[in-house]
Motif scaffolding. Structure first.
Motif, PDB file in Angstrom:
ATOM      1  N   ALA A 109      21.080  31.980  19.224  1.00 58.17           N
ATOM      2  CA  ALA A 109      20.382  33.206  18.829  1.00 58.17           C
ATOM      3  C   ALA A 109      20.270  33.297  17.312  1.00 58.17           C
ATOM      4  CB  ALA A 109      21.116  34.414  19.390  1.00 58.17           C
ATOM      5  N   SER A 110      21.355  32.969  16.596  1.00 57.71           N
ATOM      6  CA  SER A 110      21.328  33.041  15.135  1.00 57.71           C
ATOM      7  C   SER A 110      20.274  32.104  14.578  1.00 57.71           C
ATOM      8  CB  SER A 110      22.691  32.663  14.554  1.00 57.71           C
ATOM      9  OG  SER A 110      23.626  33.652  14.877  1.00 57.71           O
ATOM     10  N   ASN A 111      20.187  30.908  15.135  1.00 56.95           N
ATOM     11  CA  ASN A 111      19.203  29.951  14.643  1.00 56.95           C
ATOM     12  C   ASN A 111      17.780  30.426  14.892  1.00 56.95           C
ATOM     13  OD1 ASN A 111      21.111  28.268  13.642  1.00 56.95           O
ATOM     14  ND2 ASN A 111      21.185  26.948  15.435  1.00 56.95           N
ATOM     15  N   ARG A 112      17.598  31.190  15.946  1.00 54.81           N
ATOM     16  CA  ARG A 112      16.267  31.714  16.241  1.00 54.81           C
ATOM     17  C   ARG A 112      15.937  32.944  15.413  1.00 54.81           C
ATOM     18  NH1 ARG A 112      16.724  31.548  22.331  1.00 54.81           N
ATOM     19  NH2 ARG A 112      16.198  29.405  22.821  1.00 54.81           N
ATOM     20  N   GLY A 113      16.928  33.493  14.732  1.00 51.22           N
ATOM     21  CA  GLY A 113      16.677  34.714  13.971  1.00 51.22           C
ATOM     22  C   GLY A 113      16.599  35.945  14.854  1.00 51.22           C
ATOM     23  N   ALA A 114      17.221  35.881  16.020  1.00 50.42           N
ATOM     24  CA  ALA A 114      17.263  37.043  16.913  1.00 50.42           C
ATOM     25  C   ALA A 114      18.700  37.198  17.413  1.00 50.42           C
ATOM     26  CB  ALA A 114      16.313  36.844  18.089  1.00 50.42           C
ATOM     27  N   PRO A 115      19.514  38.001  16.715  1.00 52.81           N
ATOM     28  CA  PRO A 115      20.948  38.086  17.041  1.00 52.81           C
ATOM     29  C   PRO A 115      21.228  38.308  18.526  1.00 52.81           C
ATOM     30  CG  PRO A 115      20.483  39.333  15.073  1.00 52.81           C
ATOM     31  CD  PRO A 115      19.165  38.865  15.598  1.00 52.81           C
ATOM     32  N   VAL A 116      22.373  37.818  18.944  1.00 59.47           N
ATOM     33  CA  VAL A 116      22.722  37.759  20.351  1.00 59.47           C
ATOM     34  C   VAL A 116      22.887  39.151  20.982  1.00 59.47           C
ATOM     35  CG1 VAL A 116      25.238  37.602  20.093  1.00 59.47           C
ATOM     36  CG2 VAL A 116      24.103  36.319  21.911  1.00 59.47           C
ATOM     37  N   SER A 117      23.028  40.185  20.141  1.00 60.43           N
ATOM     38  CA  SER A 117      23.145  41.544  20.681  1.00 60.43           C
ATOM     39  C   SER A 117      21.923  41.952  21.506  1.00 60.43           C
ATOM     40  CB  SER A 117      23.323  42.566  19.549  1.00 60.43           C
ATOM     41  OG  SER A 117      24.610  42.465  19.012  1.00 60.43           O
ATOM     42  N   TYR A 118      20.768  41.301  21.235  1.00 57.95           N
ATOM     43  CA  TYR A 118      19.567  41.587  22.019  1.00 57.95           C
ATOM     44  C   TYR A 118      19.690  41.063  23.449  1.00 57.95           C
ATOM     45  CZ  TYR A 118      16.691  42.662  17.871  1.00 57.95           C
ATOM     46  OH  TYR A 118      16.149  43.225  16.758  1.00 57.95           O
ATOM     47  N   ASP A 119      20.537  40.053  23.610  1.00 57.95           N
ATOM     48  CA  ASP A 119      20.615  39.339  24.878  1.00 57.95           C
ATOM     49  C   ASP A 119      21.529  40.084  25.851  1.00 57.95           C
ATOM     50  OD1 ASP A 119      20.989  37.610  26.958  1.00 57.95           O
ATOM     51  OD2 ASP A 119      21.411  35.854  25.703  1.00 57.95           O
ATOM     52  N   ALA A 120      20.918  40.724  26.851  1.00 55.40           N
ATOM     53  CA  ALA A 120      21.682  41.581  27.762  1.00 55.40           C
ATOM     54  C   ALA A 120      22.694  40.785  28.582  1.00 55.40           C
ATOM     55  CB  ALA A 120      20.728  42.327  28.681  1.00 55.40           C
ATOM     56  N   LYS A 121      22.438  39.486  28.772  1.00 58.24           N
ATOM     57  CA  LYS A 121      23.314  38.702  29.635  1.00 58.24           C
ATOM     58  C   LYS A 121      24.473  38.052  28.888  1.00 58.24           C
ATOM     59  CE  LYS A 121      19.739  36.783  31.337  1.00 58.24           C
ATOM     60  NZ  LYS A 121      18.657  36.066  31.939  1.00 58.24           N
ATOM     61  N   SER A 122      24.368  37.997  27.553  1.00 53.05           N
ATOM     62  CA  SER A 122      25.394  37.270  26.804  1.00 53.05           C
ATOM     63  C   SER A 122      26.699  38.065  26.734  1.00 53.05           C
ATOM     64  CB  SER A 122      24.876  36.999  25.396  1.00 53.05           C
ATOM     65  OG  SER A 122      25.956  36.727  24.536  1.00 53.05           O
ATOM     66  N   ARG A 123      27.815  37.361  26.970  1.00 49.68           N
ATOM     67  CA  ARG A 123      29.139  37.989  26.890  1.00 49.68           C
ATOM     68  C   ARG A 123      29.426  38.419  25.444  1.00 49.68           C
ATOM     69  NH1 ARG A 123      31.835  38.993  31.168  1.00 49.68           N
ATOM     70  NH2 ARG A 123      33.829  37.968  30.736  1.00 49.68           N
ATOM     71  N   ALA A 124      29.087  37.522  24.504  1.00 53.99           N
ATOM     72  CA  ALA A 124      29.338  37.839  23.097  1.00 53.99           C
ATOM     73  C   ALA A 124      28.482  39.034  22.674  1.00 53.99           C
ATOM     74  CB  ALA A 124      29.044  36.630  22.221  1.00 53.99           C
ATOM     75  N   GLY A 125      27.240  39.055  23.160  1.00 60.12           N
ATOM     76  CA  GLY A 125      26.353  40.174  22.851  1.00 60.12           C
ATOM     77  C   GLY A 125      26.945  41.480  23.353  1.00 60.12           C
ATOM     78  N   GLN A 126      27.485  41.438  24.574  1.00 62.23           N
ATOM     79  CA  GLN A 126      28.135  42.615  25.146  1.00 62.23           C
ATOM     80  C   GLN A 126      29.313  43.050  24.266  1.00 62.23           C
ATOM     81  OE1 GLN A 126      27.131  44.402  27.896  1.00 62.23           O
ATOM     82  NE2 GLN A 126      28.662  45.822  27.123  1.00 62.23           N
ATOM     83  N   ALA A 127      30.093  42.070  23.802  1.00 62.87           N
ATOM     84  CA  ALA A 127      31.255  42.391  22.961  1.00 62.87           C
ATOM     85  C   ALA A 127      30.805  43.097  21.680  1.00 62.87           C
ATOM     86  CB  ALA A 127      32.030  41.120  22.631  1.00 62.87           C
ATOM     87  N   PHE A 128      29.734  42.607  21.058  1.00 70.78           N
ATOM     88  CA  PHE A 128      29.244  43.244  19.829  1.00 70.78           C
ATOM     89  C   PHE A 128      28.703  44.648  20.125  1.00 70.78           C
ATOM     90  CE2 PHE A 128      28.939  38.863  17.968  1.00 70.78           C
ATOM     91  CZ  PHE A 128      29.773  39.106  16.899  1.00 70.78           C
ATOM     92  N   ARG A 129      28.013  44.785  21.258  1.00 71.86           N
ATOM     93  CA  ARG A 129      27.500  46.119  21.602  1.00 71.86           C
ATOM     94  C   ARG A 129      28.647  47.105  21.815  1.00 71.86           C
ATOM     95  NH1 ARG A 129      23.727  42.933  24.465  1.00 71.86           N
ATOM     96  NH2 ARG A 129      24.803  43.231  26.430  1.00 71.86           N
ATOM     97  N   ASN A 130      29.733  46.589  22.427  1.00 70.34           N
ATOM     98  CA  ASN A 130      30.905  47.456  22.613  1.00 70.34           C
ATOM     99  C   ASN A 130      31.515  47.881  21.278  1.00 70.34           C
ATOM    100  OD1 ASN A 130      30.606  47.259  25.338  1.00 70.34           O
ATOM    101  ND2 ASN A 130      32.326  45.869  25.668  1.00 70.34           N
ATOM    102  N   ILE A 131      31.598  46.931  20.338  1.00 73.32           N
ATOM    103  CA  ILE A 131      32.155  47.272  19.025  1.00 73.32           C
ATOM    104  C   ILE A 131      31.290  48.342  18.365  1.00 73.32           C
ATOM    105  CG2 ILE A 131      32.731  46.414  16.717  1.00 73.32           C
ATOM    106  CD1 ILE A 131      33.265  43.674  18.031  1.00 73.32           C
ATOM    107  N   ALA A 132      29.965  48.181  18.502  1.00 71.39           N
ATOM    108  CA  ALA A 132      29.050  49.162  17.907  1.00 71.39           C
ATOM    109  C   ALA A 132      29.324  50.550  18.481  1.00 71.39           C
ATOM    110  CB  ALA A 132      27.604  48.747  18.159  1.00 71.39           C
ATOM    111  N   LYS A 133      29.547  50.607  19.797  1.00 75.59           N
ATOM    112  CA  LYS A 133      29.845  51.898  20.422  1.00 75.59           C
ATOM    113  C   LYS A 133      31.136  52.479  19.879  1.00 75.59           C
ATOM    114  CE  LYS A 133      27.408  51.864  24.808  1.00 75.59           C
ATOM    115  NZ  LYS A 133      27.124  50.543  25.411  1.00 75.59           N
ATOM    116  N   ARG A 134      32.132  51.593  19.691  1.00 77.62           N
ATOM    117  CA  ARG A 134      33.418  52.083  19.156  1.00 77.62           C
ATOM    118  C   ARG A 134      33.237  52.601  17.735  1.00 77.62           C
ATOM    119  NH1 ARG A 134      35.490  46.911  21.510  1.00 77.62           N
ATOM    120  NH2 ARG A 134      35.829  47.486  23.679  1.00 77.62           N
ATOM    121  N   LEU A 135      32.362  51.953  16.955  1.00 75.56           N
ATOM    122  CA  LEU A 135      32.108  52.430  15.589  1.00 75.56           C
ATOM    123  C   LEU A 135      31.493  53.822  15.612  1.00 75.56           C
ATOM    124  CD1 LEU A 135      30.712  49.236  13.833  1.00 75.56           C
ATOM    125  CD2 LEU A 135      32.910  50.340  13.415  1.00 75.56           C
TER     126      LEU A 135
END
Lengths: 265, 227
Positions: free
Chosen positions: A212-238
């Motif tokens: 995702a980083s190489n494509r210039g579209a961070p993984v947070s956009y990817d609903a299926k990615s585990r890492a994306g989910q983790a970042f979305r969760n951190i955002a919610k905690r923030l």
């Protein structure tokens, strides 16, 4: 509501600061917040590449500071999210082009404009790092579950404490549950035991992050990615929500312990 | 080059080079500095340079210009000294230092011996993180952990109510009677007087231990048991 200014730093290079900033910015903007991210790594800019905004840069951070343009002119709007902006670093200058007071002034100006300001810190504990933390309300320290990265994170946390920027929160990036299980990687418990700060998120090792980083579209956009989910969760905690930690290990056990550790404070 | 005609004075200082200008016009001085640098590129290459501009009043664009020109020539301008408050402010705005003898008290603590008797102790109620160095001419007591990368140097004993995973030197001035104890004694390195020992076993269930020099003159750690 006045903006929260959050700096992401690590001490050691290559642990995922820039990736984390890009993903948290995207995740926060997807939640409807207005986000401005600042690339603090003057001379080695990357954040624009990961966000896929490299070809839109006209003015940069140093131009704003030295008065060659207005702040608004250097804020690049994201391609997909209208509430996400980037202030890129200058590529042709070095860290001495910016001072801590410049950063503080800049951040002050941004506070009334948005909900979150995310600052990407350069590696190290010198000038660039000190600039990046100067205006921060909150600092997220990111580390990998490896001894050298944790050592550097410890040093950074010590500096943050002495500068009264604490208490910092921890993002543990690139955790591989299988390796932890076979005792070939530091467990989140080991890391928290040493660093003794609040854990705000664990991001599993996931090759979709790199792609995702190489494509210039961070993984947070990817609903299926585990890492994306983790970042979305951190955002919610923030944003102040309580989100349970993901169950990365299907057998359970370890993660219950982490949750207990995280909830300890 | 005829040194006497040059408006510049160049001195070597601890932190690199110090260039002092006089009160001639800035354009002249500026040109002189750049031509001086260009005439001896090898000498200036890679230098850290402090600029003493005396009473010159300089604004952002002037300082930025000279900094960029120097930087193009491989010289790092890190400080501008001035008697003019305006120039000082400008320099600070650009993140340049305005004093050259910069003390770095950061995280290294030294204590004077004079007013301390033999039996004094330093009590630290916090965790010592990587990069912290504590030196004290008596005993040191820590209520907290000592993380890897932290260093404690005491002339007396060191007692850690927590995990010891950093470096400790007890009896640093040669006192072989000094001891080190910790609730979990797993230092990266332990020194007492002139004896040095690297980390050995890391047991899974830590017990309080005490380390001292035994009768054979070797460092030895044993589990502490009450009574």
């Amino acid at each position: 509501m006045p903006a929260q200014v959050i700096t992401i730093t690590s001490g050691k290079g290559g642990v995922g600061k820039t990736t984390a900033v890009a993903n948290l910015a995207v995740a926060l903007a997807m939640e409807g917040s207005k986000v401005v991210c600042i690339d603090g790594d003057i001379g080695l800019r990357n954040l624009d590449v990961i966000l896929g905004l490299e070809n839109r840069i006209v003015y940069d951070l140093v131009d704003v500071i030295e008065g060659r343009c207005r702040l608004k002119q250097a804020m690049i709007r994201d391609k997909k999210l209208p509430e996400l902006y980037l202030i890129p670093a200058a590529q042709t200058r070095d860290k001495s082009a910016v001072s801590a007071s410049d950063m503080t002034r800049l951040v002050k100006e941004l506070r009334s404009e948005c909900d979150f300001v995310l600052i990407d810190s350069p590696a190290g504990i010198e000038r660039g790092f000190r600039n990046a933390i100067a205006g921060a309300d909150r600092v997220l320290v990111i580390t990998n579950p490896e001894v050298s990265a944790v050592r550097d994170a410890d040093r950074v946390i010590g500096i943050l404490e002495s500068e009264e920027k604490g208490p910092a929160s921890l993002i543990l990036n690139r955790l591989n549950p299988a390796l932890v299980k076979s005792k070939d990687m530091l467990s989140p418990e080991d890391v928290l035991d040493l660093l003794a700060i609040e854990l705000i998120g664990i991001v599993p090792e996931d090759e979709t992050v790199l792609i995702a980083s190489n494509r210039g579209a961070p993984v947070s956009y990817d609903a299926k990615s585990r890492a994306g989910q983790a970042f979305r969760n951190i955002a919610k905690r923030l944003k102040g929500e309580t989100v349970p930690f993901m169950d990365l290990d299907s057998q359970g056990g370890l993660w219950e312990r982490i949750q207990r550790l995280a909830g300890r404070k | 080059m005829d040194e006497t005609n040059s408006p510049l004075q160049i001195k070597g200082i601890r932190d690199g080079l110090l260039v002092s200008l006089d009160d001639a016009s800035w354009d002249e001085q500026h040109a002189a500095l750049i031509s001086q640098v260009d005439s001896q590129p090898a000498f200036f290459q890679g230098a850290r340079l402090a600029l003493d501009v005396a009473t010159q009043v300089l604004h952002v664009n002037e300082l930025v210009e000279v900094r960029d020109q120097l930087s193009d020539r491989g010289i790092f301008l890190w400080a501008v000294l001035s008697e003019s408050p305006t120039t000082e402010k400008t320099a600070q705005l650009l993140g340049l230092a305005t004093r050259i003898s910069k003390p770095r008290p950061e995280e290294t603590r030294q204590f004077s011996v004079e007013d301390l008797g033999e039996e004094t102790s330093l009590f630290l109620n916090k965790t010592l993180r990587s990069g912290t160095r504590i030196e004290f001419p008596g005993h040191i007591v820590v209520l907290g952990d000592v993380n890897p990368g932290a260093e404690i140097i005491a002339e007396g004993n060191v007692i850690i109510w927590g995990r010891l995973r950093g470096m400790v030197h007890a009896g640093a001035k040669g006192n072989t009677e000094a001891v080190v104890c910790a609730l979990d004694l797993s230092p990266t390195q332990l020194r007492i007087a002139d004896e040095v020992s690297a980390a050995v076993d890391l047991s899974d269930s830590p017990k309080p231990e005490i380390a001292r020099i035994n009768q054979h003159g070797k460092l030895q750690a044993e589990v502490w048991s009450p009574g």
